[in-house]
Design an enzyme around this catalytic site. Structure first.
Site, PDB file in Angstrom:
ATOM      1  CB  VAL A 171      45.072  51.701  35.305  1.00  0.00           C
ATOM      2  CG1 VAL A 171      44.274  52.321  36.430  1.00  0.00           C
ATOM      3  CG2 VAL A 171      44.956  50.196  35.283  1.00  0.00           C
ATOM      4  CE  LYS A 224      35.911  48.747  36.977  1.00  0.00           C
ATOM      5  NZ  LYS A 224      36.447  49.882  37.756  1.00  0.00           N
ATOM      6  CB  SER A 254      38.405  50.434  34.592  1.00  0.00           C
ATOM      7  OG  SER A 254      38.918  50.033  35.826  1.00  0.00           O
ATOM      8  CE1 TYR A 275      36.998  55.027  38.612  1.00  0.00           C
ATOM      9  CE2 TYR A 275      38.282  56.483  37.216  1.00  0.00           C
ATOM     10  CZ  TYR A 275      37.955  55.219  37.636  1.00  0.00           C
ATOM     11  OH  TYR A 275      38.576  54.155  37.085  1.00  0.00           O
ATOM     12  CE1 TYR A 325      36.767  44.546  36.632  1.00  0.00           C
ATOM     13  CE2 TYR A 325      38.589  44.149  38.130  1.00  0.00           C
ATOM     14  CZ  TYR A 325      37.828  45.024  37.379  1.00  0.00           C
ATOM     15  OH  TYR A 325      38.125  46.355  37.360  1.00  0.00           O
TER      16      TYR A 325
END
Lengths: 424, 424, 424, 424
Positions: free
Chosen positions: D259, D67, D64, D241, D189
């Site tokens: 992760v 992103k 991630s 988050y 992605y």
């Protein structure tokens, strides 16, 4: 008795025929090329008699109407505990286009939303999608009392365009919510949506639910009463999307709609109803189908909280005071469905008497549709060369017109006297 | 017939007597000083007969059980349109401790949550809180069939401690949602919560709803059927907080609980039920009260989607084939409430015959509780110095014990012969 | 240097003067009777210099602008742990009219919503509301650098009409969320909302936050840097209601608005900004106040993620190569606030030199507002009877106009030579 | 200066080395077979100097962390308006495993959640997935300053197992939210998630964002400042988050985790930070990575609301009072990053003097890490055969130990005298 009920249904169709709101579902071309003016209504009594009005023989695809039936099928096959472990039974409180998966358990909130229906499909037993689809089609057909056809064009088209349902299926798979491969579960879901019914099929399928799983036409016990009770319970609280409270209040029949334009509604113990009108609102419900359901409920008193109060009503006693004469004692609070039962019982058994005496002196209350049905019983019997007399001391049923003067009496004795006079 | 039903109810109470989960409501001292072991159950039939078991005469405050009755009162006084403009009818989908006001309209989502109940209180007409409370107490008392008392201690205590409801009342006022001053609406709400009932009062109030607004004890039409239908509809979808789907599936009776330990449940057309057990769970529902409702529904088949299927069942015909002998023909699908009706009819009318012949040869299905009731009818009649015979060719009702050998026959003729023999 | 910055600010005010969207807050009459065209802007530098434009001396009530300051006060008095146990720091993700209490903890989600502000008020220490209000007023006044007045009319009016806040206070009390009596907490909240400020007061209060709690005007350390960091952090994520992401992206200054028409914005380490324009949008934000903040950020580069990149920029060295001549070496990436600092330093210290040489040959990048400021430095110094020369070999600062021919040089040596020539 | 900063970083790593909470990501086997004890930290200054500690050369997949960089890429390629029309910038207020698509617009709430990242991938221009991936890899590599490798095993494994992301991609397609085929967007992605970095790569990529898009190592302007500002803004409000408020308060650096165990954090204008520790918590964040970020912020004062207050701090003047002696005047509020700049400037320029005099007499405040850095400057210079003296009349910097007696003076004049004395 057919005639008067038929006129009621024709009248309700006529009342809404001019409504042109809504639009054909257009997310696949096949759904958009039907006749937008199609309009059919079918009502099946709990003993399997079907009234039809309008385009009751036009076929259309079931779409979401399939959901309660596949839910019933998996309840039947797996038992309630296993199904409850996979699919909830609570209203989602969310719009119809939400995924509505429980935030804690990742279970779909109920089987009437797409996520829940796809999980239900994943639970249908079988070694292949073909096997599973055979089981589904057989179950639906058993509810309808005839073998249902499959619309291959709609199936192929939905298969090619269904990003949304494919997305839901993959998400469910990622939650561990499916009992089968996501592509297989989705394939079965699209297939069941593509099965074709008429409004009469829906009425019959509804009457099978109304009778606790017994198809009144074929006499086959398709599933058991506990399965049906749970299926209808979920239709009550979750069937009509996010307006469950309003639907229960205003209509009071467990129901399910599909974007193909159909609606099935069930009056437990009493009636199965199918409506078809393909113009849908922005929630995917048939516009005229919803109006017809409301009118049926309000005009004929078909609300499950009302109708159940008839359990202690209707025919209290039947006896033959002398050969050729039968007395029907009616009591309690009489609504449409009870009156229809009384009238149909008398006409059905008319071979067993020459004169029927309908004793309404113990009636507590009577709704207007019920009153009209009983008042018309004499005419119906006359058409069968029988006589129908009314014991109605308070004038609660008989119209105050001269035409009824010879048919209405204050006591059973008076009616018997008249029956004897006229017979001789 | 009282005896067997009584034993059923006593048995259900005994089954759950040992359950000690839950705790007394403790947010005001008055609620915490009752006997935690109190346990009462009352069931009123639709014609007003009340069975009682356990502490059915213990008084407790209504608390939230008042909500559906005040909602019915304002529907009755203002009409549905005016009330609908102020209070929604949809399940909140939220926990019981949420305010649940619609995000767009600022209207409470339904009248079963505190916000909705306070709005309902603000709509009760009257020049003063005293006036309004007189109206509320009179309406509740009319439903119960006796004048209800007021618990001044509970009232004063709740008035002093109710920050939460006071907060809700002021917020509703800020939304323009109230029809009266917030302090007045709140005061009325606390007063109605402080009215005292027994489980028997609740059963009678429930039976008034079951009968469409007619109190079967007093014969008074307290409100009309449309008001009751809407009230029960809302209880179906919103009565038991956020588990509406599960409650409808598993219990299937519109119901409402209060933190005082009471629950009222309604089987439309059939029964009103009141339960009392003051230990409540963390949602504020009586723990044993919930269990009793579930047991009643499951063991006696008291589910509104099931019971309504009896509309075409029960007594098909009653006739006297010869003086002193009465035949009761029973048909269809027979559940508890139908069997209770058959049995009670026979015992009630026993002055009119010496021997009753119960003809069950046309029964389609029968539930176990119904079977036991009919099988016990002979004993009940014997206690009244009457005879009860059974025409049961397929053995669907009679136990296969020697005690029944002389009471069971294959045809009505056989039974008549036996009746004649024994009489002579 | 005042002149050019002043013209910038006047220009921004003029640019938005014609905007007439929005309406005066009208929930109490006192707020609706101000001049709707009032429009003031004040900017305080981190060393306490204040620029004013428009109606910078009009007083208005703080309303919600009070929230971050009381939050800072209780952080200061109780410490972060005790406050964190009562008030969250997360954006609510909900509309500005929601209560936004955490569903699990019943804690207000952050101190910028009413619920959080009322909890903060309940935590202000003191034996009485008067005591607590003295503490609040003293703290605000210390931030502003003058004693703030109280608007008794607004206070009385809000006290009489505040059902919404009263509802929130009682709900919070029912959750156990308050540290004081709900009426007292609410009273303090309404009092602090009724304190009066001008846009200049807001600019000074903002500059106290910009300086980590040191009021640059009075030199008093009102609170410590950790308190200010947390207060500003919460303003970043929660200050502008439900559009935190957009505000951070587009404006990039922690800010808070009030329905009285004021906005305070803070550029940490740099500036405090106060704006006043009483017509508000439907979220309660001053329409023109928001536009002014956006223009200031975009036109002057006042974004906290941009400005912080200047930490390694601005003045690199200052030295006197010979008596009467001072060289300022500027390097790095120069934005408005850095250029303002350079220019103000030179004009402030002009008694110490006759000629200032601004060496920009090591500049990496320069924004347009910064360029204009430095290019105008010669004029400013000339007005003070000093000379300003520019070492700008790449022409990154000086306009390519003949007027600058004598002022711009390729090296410091060339400039020194010219300085000597001209001096002699 | 390297030595002391290096010791700080080594110390922070050592402090958390024993933490063993968390677990390796296990949804694909490839992620679970890394060494769970790997622990690396890299910090890049804004001018490209990189400090490394621990396993700073271990490669892991970005996951991630990709992103924000793809978001920056599409902002760069399409402009903000086109991207804003597809992807929101607000925090979702929902857990990390929610889809978080706006209920009205069907747009992903922000680009830091999977839905938003997949939409961003669908907007990367190119005729094929290969083309688009080339663009993505080139952009990331330009930020890192070296060509990044691709982990084909992780890619294949994620491709085979990614029901969740596939579900999201199809749902987005059904909403019309994608700019490309859902399978292609998803493929891109997964590819970008499979690019490999070290903690040093992350520190360099972070420093490129810290410098407004300029890679300080290569000098290449990878994208412009407006793109970076928006990217960092979204990282501030949405990067960590559902705890944005807490992260901004406690850490105050825009950041993003993956992760794979990596975290990139950015102190705008100052630093890029990369951490690696593959044991993650149940939200998917590296457990030790989060602790390291907190420690860095708290111990070194690396909070963007604090650091920006240094814009008016650090070096005020630099001059050579006589050949071989250079005076550094430091003023304002000095934190770690400012002190690091001062110390590094002096050591870097040490060829230009024999003695450096650090004049801290005008300092307002100084943090402990900054104090230690400046106090250690003498030792650092001595290691370079230079002398470092301190003008510190109030003892704010120098430790009160005898070792410093000869190095600390009350005035610059005293220090100059001593410099002359010692030189001779």
């Amino acid at each position: 008795m057919t005639a008067l009920v038929q006129r009621y249904l024709d009248g309700i169709l006529a009342e809404h025929a001019g409504v042109s709101q809504g639009a054909l579902a257009n997310y696949i071309p096949e759904l958009a090329c039907v006749d937008p003016t199609g309009f059919g209504l079918s009502v099946s009594s709990s003993d399997g008699y079907v009234y039809e009005s309008g385009d009751a023989d036009v076929q259309f695809t079931m779409q979401s109407i399939s959901k309660p039936f596949t839910y019933a099928l998996v309840l039947n096959q797996l038992g309630q505990d296993d199904v409850d472990a996979r699919i909830g039974v609570e209203p989602s409180g969310e719009g119809f286009n939400k995924i509505s998966v429980d935030q804690v358990t990742n279970m779909p909130k109920n089987p009437m939303i797409n996520a829940g229906a796809i999980v239900a499909c994943s639970l249908v037993p079988g070694r292949s999608v073909d096997d599973r689809f055979d089981l589904v089609r057989e179950f639906y057909s058993a509810c309808a009392g005839r073998s249902l056809d499959f619309d291959d064009d709609v199936y192929r088209s939905e298969r090619a365009s269904g990003s949304r349902n494919r997305g839901i299926a993959y998400l469910l798979d990622s939650f561990g919510a499916l009992g089968a491969d996501p592509d297989d579960a989705l394939d079965l879901y699209i297939r069941q949506c593509s099965l074709k019914v008429t409004s009469t099929d829906l009425a019959r399928m509804g009457s099978t639910l109304a009778r606790g799983g017994l198809n009144p036409l074929t006499g086959r016990q398709v599933t058991d009463a506990a399965v049906v009770r749970r299926t209808l319970s979920v239709m009550v609280t979750c069937g009509m999307y996010d307006a469950a409270g309003e639907w229960v209040s205003a209509v009071g029949m467990p129901a399910k709609s599909g974007v193909g334009g159909g609606i099935v509604a069930v009056l437990p113990g009493q009636l199965g109803i199918g409506v078809y009108s393909p113009r849908i609102d922005d929630k995917g419900n048939s516009v005229r189908g919803m109006l017809v359901c409301r009118s049926l409920s309000q005009q004929l008193g078909l609300h499950f909280l009302t109708v159940s109060s008839e359990a202690h009503a209707a025919i209290r006693g039947v006896y033959n005071p002398r050969p050729g004469v039968r007395v029907y004692e009616v009591h309690g609070d009489l609504l449409f469905a009870g009156a229809e039962q009384v009238a149909r019982t008398a006409t059905r058994d008319c071979a067993e008497f020459d004169t029927a005496i309908l004793d309404v002196s113990r009636l507590h209350t009577i709704s207007e549709p019920a009153r009209a049905l009983l008042a018309g019983l004499s005419d119906d019997l006359q058409a069968l060369n029988k006589r129908g007399l009314l014991v109605d001391p308070s004038g609660s049923v008989a119209p105050a017109t001269a035409a009824y003067d010879d048919l209405v009496f204050a006591t059973v004795e008076d009616a018997l006297t008249a029956a004897g006079d006229q017979r001789s």
